[in-house]
Design a protein around this motif. Structure first.
Motif, PDB file in Angstrom:
ATOM      1  N   SER A  17       0.853  -1.185   0.000  1.00 19.17           N
ATOM      2  CA  SER A  17       0.000   0.000   0.000  1.00 19.17           C
ATOM      3  C   SER A  17       0.889   1.235   0.000  1.00 19.17           C
ATOM      4  CB  SER A  17      -0.924   0.001   1.222  1.00 19.17           C
ATOM      5  OG  SER A  17      -0.175  -0.182   2.415  1.00 19.17           O
ATOM      6  N   ALA A  18       0.289   2.382  -0.196  1.00 12.52           N
ATOM      7  CA  ALA A  18       1.071   3.612  -0.277  1.00 12.52           C
ATOM      8  C   ALA A  18       0.295   4.784   0.312  1.00 12.52           C
ATOM      9  CB  ALA A  18       1.440   3.923  -1.733  1.00 12.52           C
ATOM     10  N   HIS A  19       1.060   5.719   0.851  1.00  8.87           N
ATOM     11  CA  HIS A  19       0.506   7.002   1.320  1.00  8.87           C
ATOM     12  C   HIS A  19       1.557   8.059   1.031  1.00  8.87           C
ATOM     13  CE1 HIS A  19      -0.874  10.314   3.656  1.00  8.87           C
ATOM     14  NE2 HIS A  19      -0.002  10.137   4.632  1.00  8.87           N
ATOM     15  N   LEU A  20       1.348   8.823  -0.038  1.00 12.50           N
ATOM     16  CA  LEU A  20       2.326   9.812  -0.470  1.00 12.50           C
ATOM     17  C   LEU A  20       1.770  11.234  -0.529  1.00 12.50           C
ATOM     18  CD1 LEU A  20       4.112   7.772  -3.292  1.00 12.50           C
ATOM     19  CD2 LEU A  20       4.997   8.293  -1.009  1.00 12.50           C
ATOM     20  N   GLU A  21       0.443  11.378  -0.363  1.00  8.80           N
ATOM     21  CA  GLU A  21      -0.144  12.716  -0.354  1.00  8.80           C
ATOM     22  C   GLU A  21      -1.249  12.790   0.685  1.00  8.80           C
ATOM     23  OE1 GLU A  21      -2.817  13.717  -3.742  1.00  8.80           O
ATOM     24  OE2 GLU A  21      -2.028  11.880  -4.620  1.00  8.80           O
ATOM     25  N   PRO A  22      -1.458  13.956   1.292  1.00  8.87           N
ATOM     26  CA  PRO A  22      -2.449  14.081   2.361  1.00  8.87           C
ATOM     27  C   PRO A  22      -3.842  13.643   1.923  1.00  8.87           C
ATOM     28  CG  PRO A  22      -1.067  16.030   2.273  1.00  8.87           C
ATOM     29  CD  PRO A  22      -0.729  15.220   1.058  1.00  8.87           C
ATOM     30  N   GLY A  23      -4.486  12.871   2.794  1.00  6.74           N
ATOM     31  CA  GLY A  23      -5.862  12.456   2.557  1.00  6.74           C
ATOM     32  C   GLY A  23      -6.031  11.280   1.641  1.00  6.74           C
ATOM     33  N   VAL A  24      -4.943  10.736   1.094  1.00  7.14           N
ATOM     34  CA  VAL A  24      -5.032   9.693   0.082  1.00  7.14           C
ATOM     35  C   VAL A  24      -4.197   8.488   0.478  1.00  7.14           C
ATOM     36  CG1 VAL A  24      -4.700   9.119  -2.356  1.00  7.14           C
ATOM     37  CG2 VAL A  24      -5.307  11.469  -1.694  1.00  7.14           C
ATOM     38  N   VAL A  25      -4.783   7.293   0.373  1.00  8.05           N
ATOM     39  CA  VAL A  25      -4.058   6.033   0.543  1.00  8.05           C
ATOM     40  C   VAL A  25      -4.371   5.150  -0.651  1.00  8.05           C
ATOM     41  CG1 VAL A  25      -3.955   6.133   3.060  1.00  8.05           C
ATOM     42  CG2 VAL A  25      -5.917   5.045   1.945  1.00  8.05           C
ATOM     43  N   VAL A  26      -3.439   4.264  -0.978  1.00  8.38           N
ATOM     44  CA  VAL A  26      -3.561   3.448  -2.184  1.00  8.38           C
ATOM     45  C   VAL A  26      -3.367   1.984  -1.833  1.00  8.38           C
ATOM     46  CG1 VAL A  26      -2.701   3.048  -4.523  1.00  8.38           C
ATOM     47  CG2 VAL A  26      -2.602   5.355  -3.535  1.00  8.38           C
ATOM     48  N   ALA A  27      -4.319   1.149  -2.195  1.00 10.72           N
ATOM     49  CA  ALA A  27      -4.186  -0.306  -2.087  1.00 10.72           C
ATOM     50  C   ALA A  27      -3.613  -0.816  -3.401  1.00 10.72           C
ATOM     51  CB  ALA A  27      -5.545  -0.950  -1.807  1.00 10.72           C
ATOM     52  N   GLN A  28      -2.471  -1.493  -3.345  1.00 11.85           N
ATOM     53  CA  GLN A  28      -1.730  -1.791  -4.555  1.00 11.85           C
ATOM     54  C   GLN A  28      -1.861  -3.230  -5.032  1.00 11.85           C
ATOM     55  OE1 GLN A  28       1.932  -0.147  -2.856  1.00 11.85           O
ATOM     56  NE2 GLN A  28       1.803   1.547  -4.291  1.00 11.85           N
ATOM     57  N   CYS A  29      -2.687  -4.026  -4.361  1.00 15.99           N
ATOM     58  CA  CYS A  29      -2.961  -5.391  -4.808  1.00 15.99           C
ATOM     59  C   CYS A  29      -4.456  -5.556  -5.047  1.00 15.99           C
ATOM     60  CB  CYS A  29      -2.492  -6.419  -3.779  1.00 15.99           C
ATOM     61  SG  CYS A  29      -0.719  -6.684  -3.763  1.00 15.99           S
ATOM     62  N   ALA A  30      -4.797  -6.395  -6.011  1.00 17.16           N
ATOM     63  CA  ALA A  30      -6.196  -6.677  -6.313  1.00 17.16           C
ATOM     64  C   ALA A  30      -6.283  -8.064  -6.958  1.00 17.16           C
ATOM     65  CB  ALA A  30      -6.764  -5.615  -7.260  1.00 17.16           C
ATOM     66  N   PRO A  31      -7.408  -8.744  -6.785  1.00 16.80           N
ATOM     67  CA  PRO A  31      -8.622  -8.297  -6.084  1.00 16.80           C
ATOM     68  C   PRO A  31      -8.526  -8.354  -4.562  1.00 16.80           C
ATOM     69  CG  PRO A  31      -8.939 -10.510  -6.892  1.00 16.80           C
ATOM     70  CD  PRO A  31      -7.589 -10.070  -7.413  1.00 16.80           C
ATOM     71  N   VAL A  32      -7.556  -9.110  -4.022  1.00 18.26           N
ATOM     72  CA  VAL A  32      -7.372  -9.165  -2.570  1.00 18.26           C
ATOM     73  C   VAL A  32      -6.323  -8.128  -2.177  1.00 18.26           C
ATOM     74  CG1 VAL A  32      -6.646 -10.587  -0.621  1.00 18.26           C
ATOM     75  CG2 VAL A  32      -7.973 -11.608  -2.481  1.00 18.26           C
ATOM     76  N   PRO A  33      -6.664  -7.174  -1.306  1.00 18.51           N
ATOM     77  CA  PRO A  33      -5.694  -6.128  -0.974  1.00 18.51           C
ATOM     78  C   PRO A  33      -4.572  -6.576  -0.057  1.00 18.51           C
ATOM     79  CG  PRO A  33      -7.720  -5.793   0.258  1.00 18.51           C
ATOM     80  CD  PRO A  33      -7.988  -6.921  -0.698  1.00 18.51           C
ATOM     81  N   GLY A  34      -4.788  -7.630   0.736  1.00 15.05           N
ATOM     82  CA  GLY A  34      -3.729  -8.035   1.643  1.00 15.05           C
ATOM     83  C   GLY A  34      -4.083  -9.257   2.463  1.00 15.05           C
ATOM     84  N   ILE A  35      -3.059  -9.796   3.124  1.00 14.00           N
ATOM     85  CA  ILE A  35      -3.200 -10.914   4.059  1.00 14.00           C
ATOM     86  C   ILE A  35      -2.913 -10.380   5.450  1.00 14.00           C
ATOM     87  CG2 ILE A  35      -2.417 -13.232   4.684  1.00 14.00           C
ATOM     88  CD1 ILE A  35      -1.350 -13.513   1.812  1.00 14.00           C
ATOM     89  N   LEU A  36      -3.859 -10.551   6.364  1.00 15.68           N
ATOM     90  CA  LEU A  36      -3.747  -9.985   7.707  1.00 15.68           C
ATOM     91  C   LEU A  36      -4.101 -11.041   8.753  1.00 15.68           C
ATOM     92  CD1 LEU A  36      -5.452  -6.511   7.081  1.00 15.68           C
ATOM     93  CD2 LEU A  36      -3.000  -7.000   7.156  1.00 15.68           C
ATOM     94  N   ASP A  37      -3.242 -12.029   8.920  1.00 11.43           N
ATOM     95  CA  ASP A  37      -3.469 -13.040   9.948  1.00 11.43           C
ATOM     96  C   ASP A  37      -3.264 -12.425  11.332  1.00 11.43           C
ATOM     97  OD1 ASP A  37      -3.950 -14.898   7.982  1.00 11.43           O
ATOM     98  OD2 ASP A  37      -1.944 -15.765   8.039  1.00 11.43           O
TER      99      ASP A  37
END
Length: 319
Positions: free
Chosen positions: A124-144
């Motif tokens: 994921s990324a956060h490079l500008e105020p107010g904006v975050v980016v999920a960089q994987c699809a269709p599953v955004p992440g694994i969070l065990d």
């Protein structure tokens, strides 16, 4: 259950947006221009499938949150900010460490009886105020997730259920710290990516850091999942995709340098290996050099890619 996500940056922001989009109750803690943008325009979550905007309660500090029964404090700050956050939380709230490194959970357990660890696999990324980016699809992440120091309970199962509903892959795991130590070994290379960029030759210093890290963990008697186990858990779940025409620039440490934040969490990644090495009589000079160089790069405002892999290798070999 309400998720109070403290640190609405790349990881925390994507998790917040996804949870809110699935109907979960979410509040945020953020700071600076990012907080101002969220309060003014909402949190913008950018994904390959399209953008979504989430207007959520946003606070400047955990002390400002209207804590309620059933709240869960989700720490998504860098390890160097953890202690200051913990000191502002009500002492009866469950604490979830949605963070890299392995020191956050121990710090939380000193103050809180119910502490949970999440192994973060979430490009994921956060490079500008107010904006975050999920960089994987269709599953955004694994969070065990699991209790710290070990085990599974109703709270960890409920959190995993919410994360699954939000589109993540999430399993309750009694051995979650074994998985997190494996992620720590991977994160040792964050310093290389930040110092050198994603260039040919960067694999060599990253491999040296990991090998040194494995030696230290074994000397400390700390178990960690093998590369084969880690690859099996990831499978083909995480698929990097372009978002708004752009591919992933770099990981969390790279992003800290790119945003000129002035700090990085290398003291809790490479520095964790250095600490364990000192405790158990094993030298970790490569990780100490990488830690020192990337901390200095952040402090002096250097952009990502300030060193070549050859320069980094030379510094590591002469340390």
């Amino acid at each position: 259950m309400r998720f109070v996500i403290i640190g609405a940056g790349a990881v925390g922001g994507v998790v917040a947006g996804r949870l809110a989009g699935s109907g979960a109750a979410v509040a945020l803690v953020a700071r600076g221009p990012h907080l101002d943008a969220i309060r003014r325009d909402g949190l913008l979550l950018r994904e390959a499938a399209g953008d979504s905007r989430h207007h959520l309660p946003a606070h400047a500090t955990p002390a400002e949150v209207d804590w309620q029964p059933g709240d869960v404090a989700v720490l998504a700050v860098k390890g160097n900010d953890t202690q200051a956050v913990l000191e502002q939380l009500p002492r009866d709230v469950p604490v979830v460490c949605l963070q890299n490194g392995v020191a956050n959970e121990r710090a939380a357990l000193r103050l809180f009886p119910d502490v949970y660890a999440i192994c973060v696999m979430l490009p994921s990324a956060h490079l500008e105020p107010g904006v975050v980016v999920a960089q994987c699809a269709p599953v955004p992440g694994i969070l065990d997730i699991g209790r710290f120091p070990g085990g599974v309970d109703d709270t960890s199962r409920e959190i995993a259920t919410h994360l699954t509903k939000a589109g993540f892959v999430s399993q309750p795991r009694p051995d979650i710290m074994r998985q997190k130590y494996t992620k720590l070994l991977m994160n040792l290379g964050n310093a290389v990516e930040a110092l050198c960029g994603q260039v040919e030759g960067a694999d060599e210093p990253a491999a040296i850091l990991r090998a040194e890290g494995e030696t230290v963990l074994k000397a400390a008697g700390i178990d960690f999942a093998t590369l084969e186990e880690d690859k099996a858990r990831r499978g083909d779940i995480l698929q990097l995709v372009p978002v708004a025409g752009s591919m992933r620039g770099g990981g969390s440490t790279w992003q800290s340098l790119a945003r000129r934040t002035g700090t990085v969490e290398a003291d809790y990644l490479n520095g964790e290996i250095v600490l364990l090495g000192r405790l158990h009589g094993v030298a970790a000079p490569a990780n100490e050099t990488a830690r020192r160089l990337v901390v200095d790069a952040a402090r002096t405002g250097k952009a990502p890619g300030s060193l070549t892999p050859a320069q980094l290798l030379a510094a590591m070999r002469t340390s």
